[in-house]
Write a protein that holds these residues in place. Structure first.
Motif, PDB file in Angstrom:
ATOM      1  N   ASP A  42      57.622  69.148 -26.663  1.00 15.88           N
ATOM      2  CA  ASP A  42      57.407  70.033 -25.517  1.00 15.88           C
ATOM      3  C   ASP A  42      57.283  69.283 -24.200  1.00 15.88           C
ATOM      4  N   SER A  43      56.863  68.022 -24.283  1.00 18.81           N
ATOM      5  CA  SER A  43      56.677  67.257 -23.047  1.00 18.81           C
ATOM      6  C   SER A  43      56.973  65.783 -23.306  1.00 18.81           C
ATOM      7  N   PHE A  44      57.202  65.071 -22.207  1.00 16.66           N
ATOM      8  CA  PHE A  44      57.473  63.646 -22.273  1.00 16.66           C
ATOM      9  C   PHE A  44      56.168  62.858 -22.372  1.00 16.66           C
ATOM     10  N   ARG A  45      56.267  61.637 -22.850  1.00 15.22           N
ATOM     11  CA  ARG A  45      55.127  60.728 -22.820  1.00 15.22           C
ATOM     12  C   ARG A  45      54.944  60.222 -21.394  1.00 15.22           C
ATOM     13  N   SER A  46      53.882  59.482 -21.179  1.00 14.06           N
ATOM     14  CA  SER A  46      53.420  59.079 -19.846  1.00 14.06           C
ATOM     15  C   SER A  46      54.514  58.768 -18.818  1.00 14.06           C
ATOM     16  N   SER A  47      55.288  57.727 -18.987  1.00 17.27           N
ATOM     17  CA  SER A  47      56.236  57.330 -17.946  1.00 17.27           C
ATOM     18  C   SER A  47      57.674  57.778 -18.217  1.00 17.27           C
ATOM     19  N   GLN A  48      57.911  58.427 -19.328  1.00 16.90           N
ATOM     20  CA  GLN A  48      59.286  58.809 -19.682  1.00 16.90           C
ATOM     21  C   GLN A  48      59.923  59.718 -18.633  1.00 16.90           C
ATOM     22  N   GLU A  49      59.197  60.715 -18.155  1.00 17.59           N
ATOM     23  CA  GLU A  49      59.785  61.667 -17.206  1.00 17.59           C
ATOM     24  C   GLU A  49      60.189  60.980 -15.901  1.00 17.59           C
ATOM     25  N   GLU A  50      59.373  60.052 -15.439  1.00 14.79           N
ATOM     26  CA  GLU A  50      59.695  59.313 -14.220  1.00 14.79           C
ATOM     27  C   GLU A  50      60.934  58.439 -14.426  1.00 14.79           C
ATOM     28  N   ILE A  51      61.008  57.782 -15.555  1.00 15.16           N
ATOM     29  CA  ILE A  51      62.149  56.921 -15.872  1.00 15.16           C
ATOM     30  C   ILE A  51      63.429  57.761 -15.974  1.00 15.16           C
ATOM     31  N   ILE A  52      63.355  58.870 -16.678  1.00 18.71           N
ATOM     32  CA  ILE A  52      64.509  59.754 -16.852  1.00 18.71           C
ATOM     33  C   ILE A  52      64.939  60.347 -15.517  1.00 18.71           C
ATOM     34  N   GLY A  53      63.975  60.767 -14.713  1.00 12.49           N
ATOM     35  CA  GLY A  53      64.280  61.315 -13.389  1.00 12.49           C
ATOM     36  C   GLY A  53      65.002  60.307 -12.515  1.00 12.49           C
ATOM     37  N   ALA A  54      64.546  59.059 -12.543  1.00 15.62           N
ATOM     38  CA  ALA A  54      65.185  58.011 -11.746  1.00 15.62           C
ATOM     39  C   ALA A  54      66.614  57.762 -12.226  1.00 15.62           C
ATOM     40  N   ALA A  55      66.800  57.728 -13.538  1.00 18.62           N
ATOM     41  CA  ALA A  55      68.146  57.522 -14.095  1.00 18.62           C
ATOM     42  C   ALA A  55      69.073  58.665 -13.708  1.00 18.62           C
ATOM     43  N   LEU A  56      68.577  59.888 -13.815  1.00 20.35           N
ATOM     44  CA  LEU A  56      69.403  61.054 -13.472  1.00 20.35           C
ATOM     45  C   LEU A  56      69.668  61.145 -11.973  1.00 20.35           C
ATOM     46  N   ASP A  57      68.804  60.513 -11.186  1.00 20.22           N
ATOM     47  CA  ASP A  57      68.987  60.473  -9.734  1.00 20.22           C
ATOM     48  C   ASP A  57      69.978  59.379  -9.338  1.00 20.22           C
ATOM     49  N   GLY A  58      70.490  58.644 -10.341  1.00 19.83           N
ATOM     50  CA  GLY A  58      71.494  57.624 -10.076  1.00 19.83           C
ATOM     51  C   GLY A  58      70.917  56.273  -9.693  1.00 19.83           C
ATOM     52  N   ARG A  59      69.628  56.093  -9.892  1.00 17.24           N
ATOM     53  CA  ARG A  59      69.006  54.815  -9.551  1.00 17.24           C
ATOM     54  C   ARG A  59      69.014  53.881 -10.762  1.00 17.24           C
ATOM     55  N   ASP A  60      69.078  52.580 -10.497  1.00 17.05           N
ATOM     56  CA  ASP A  60      68.951  51.591 -11.556  1.00 17.05           C
ATOM     57  C   ASP A  60      67.508  51.593 -12.033  1.00 17.05           C
ATOM     58  N   VAL A  61      67.320  51.466 -13.335  1.00 16.53           N
ATOM     59  CA  VAL A  61      65.977  51.520 -13.905  1.00 16.53           C
ATOM     60  C   VAL A  61      65.776  50.374 -14.879  1.00 16.53           C
ATOM     61  N   LEU A  62      64.657  49.694 -14.746  1.00 18.96           N
ATOM     62  CA  LEU A  62      64.220  48.706 -15.724  1.00 18.96           C
ATOM     63  C   LEU A  62      62.883  49.216 -16.232  1.00 18.96           C
ATOM     64  N   ALA A  63      62.828  49.589 -17.490  1.00 16.62           N
ATOM     65  CA  ALA A  63      61.607  50.141 -18.066  1.00 16.62           C
ATOM     66  C   ALA A  63      61.130  49.235 -19.191  1.00 16.62           C
ATOM     67  N   LEU A  64      59.932  48.732 -19.063  1.00 20.56           N
ATOM     68  CA  LEU A  64      59.325  47.909 -20.098  1.00 20.56           C
ATOM     69  C   LEU A  64      58.281  48.764 -20.794  1.00 20.56           C
ATOM     70  N   MET A  65      58.506  49.000 -22.078  1.00 21.10           N
ATOM     71  CA  MET A  65      57.619  49.868 -22.838  1.00 21.10           C
ATOM     72  C   MET A  65      57.299  49.212 -24.175  1.00 21.10           C
ATOM     73  N   PRO A  66      56.149  49.518 -24.730  1.00 20.65           N
ATOM     74  CA  PRO A  66      55.781  48.920 -26.014  1.00 20.65           C
ATOM     75  C   PRO A  66      56.604  49.486 -27.167  1.00 20.65           C
ATOM     76  N   THR A  67      56.571  48.812 -28.286  1.00 23.39           N
ATOM     77  CA  THR A  67      57.208  49.315 -29.498  1.00 23.39           C
ATOM     78  C   THR A  67      56.620  50.687 -29.813  1.00 23.39           C
ATOM     79  N   GLY A  68      57.494  51.631 -30.062  1.00 26.01           N
ATOM     80  CA  GLY A  68      57.034  52.993 -30.352  1.00 26.01           C
ATOM     81  C   GLY A  68      56.672  53.785 -29.114  1.00 26.01           C
ATOM     82  N   GLY A  69      56.990  53.246 -27.942  1.00 25.73           N
ATOM     83  CA  GLY A  69      56.638  53.913 -26.679  1.00 25.73           C
ATOM     84  C   GLY A  69      57.615  54.973 -26.229  1.00 25.73           C
ATOM     85  N   GLY A  70      58.713  55.150 -26.953  1.00 25.87           N
ATOM     86  CA  GLY A  70      59.678  56.187 -26.601  1.00 25.87           C
ATOM     87  C   GLY A  70      60.796  55.735 -25.687  1.00 25.87           C
TER      88      GLY A  70
END
Length: 158
Positions: A42-70
């Motif tokens: 039903d919802s994204f985890r903590s930083s997923q929505e921001e990362i996805i929004g940036a990608a869909l906005d056409g911006r380059d994204v570097l996301a460092l997330m832990p194992t199992g972080g989505g």
């Protein structure tokens, strides 16, 4: 006259801001719909929505997330919302196979190309990637520089 032109520029800037904001809200709502439809969440985890929004906005994204972080959701949702095929490069064949299996179980067409495949199998997989309506192509890094893959680049809708 100067005041009118400044007011017009302010109004135009504000209007464009509102359009962008509304468009981003539509995109974020659509991303949540894709998340629910394909992954059951039903919802994204903590930083997923921001990362996805940036990608869909056409911006380059570097996301460092832990194992199992989505991390996978962060590229899978934008890819499902976009035209063409997404190429995912990973040296881990077991991860690649697991991701393809999980996507296919959700009704998403995906395939993998790795070192354990013959030239004919790779050619068939690339042909399917180009013409078969696949959404994800997982590849090992060494396959990117092959002549066969290079010959398919112009016809892959990435």
């Amino acid at each position: 006259m100067q005041i009118k032109s400044h007011f017009f520029l302010f109004f135009l800037s504000f209007f464009l801001f509102l359009l962008h904001k509304n468009n981003m809200m539509d995109i974020k709502n659509r991303a949540r719909e894709v998340l629910k439809e394909y992954f059951g969440y039903d919802s994204f985890r903590s930083s997923q929505e921001e990362i996805i929004g940036a990608a869909l906005d056409g911006r380059d994204v570097l996301a460092l997330m832990p194992t199992g972080g989505g991390k996978s959701i962060c590229f899978q949702v934008p890819a499902l919302m976009s035209e063409g095929i997404a190429i995912v490069v990973t040296p881990l064949i077991s991860l690649m196979k697991d991701q393809v299996r999980n996507l296919e179980a959700r009704g998403i067409r995906a395939l993998a190309i790795h070192m354990g495949m013959s030239r004919r199998e790779v050619d068939l997989a690339l042909n399917n990637a180009a013409y078969g309506g696949y959404k994800f192509l997982y590849m090992s890094p060494e396959r990117l520089s092959t002549r066969l893959f290079q010959s398919y680049i112009p016809i892959l809708n990435v």
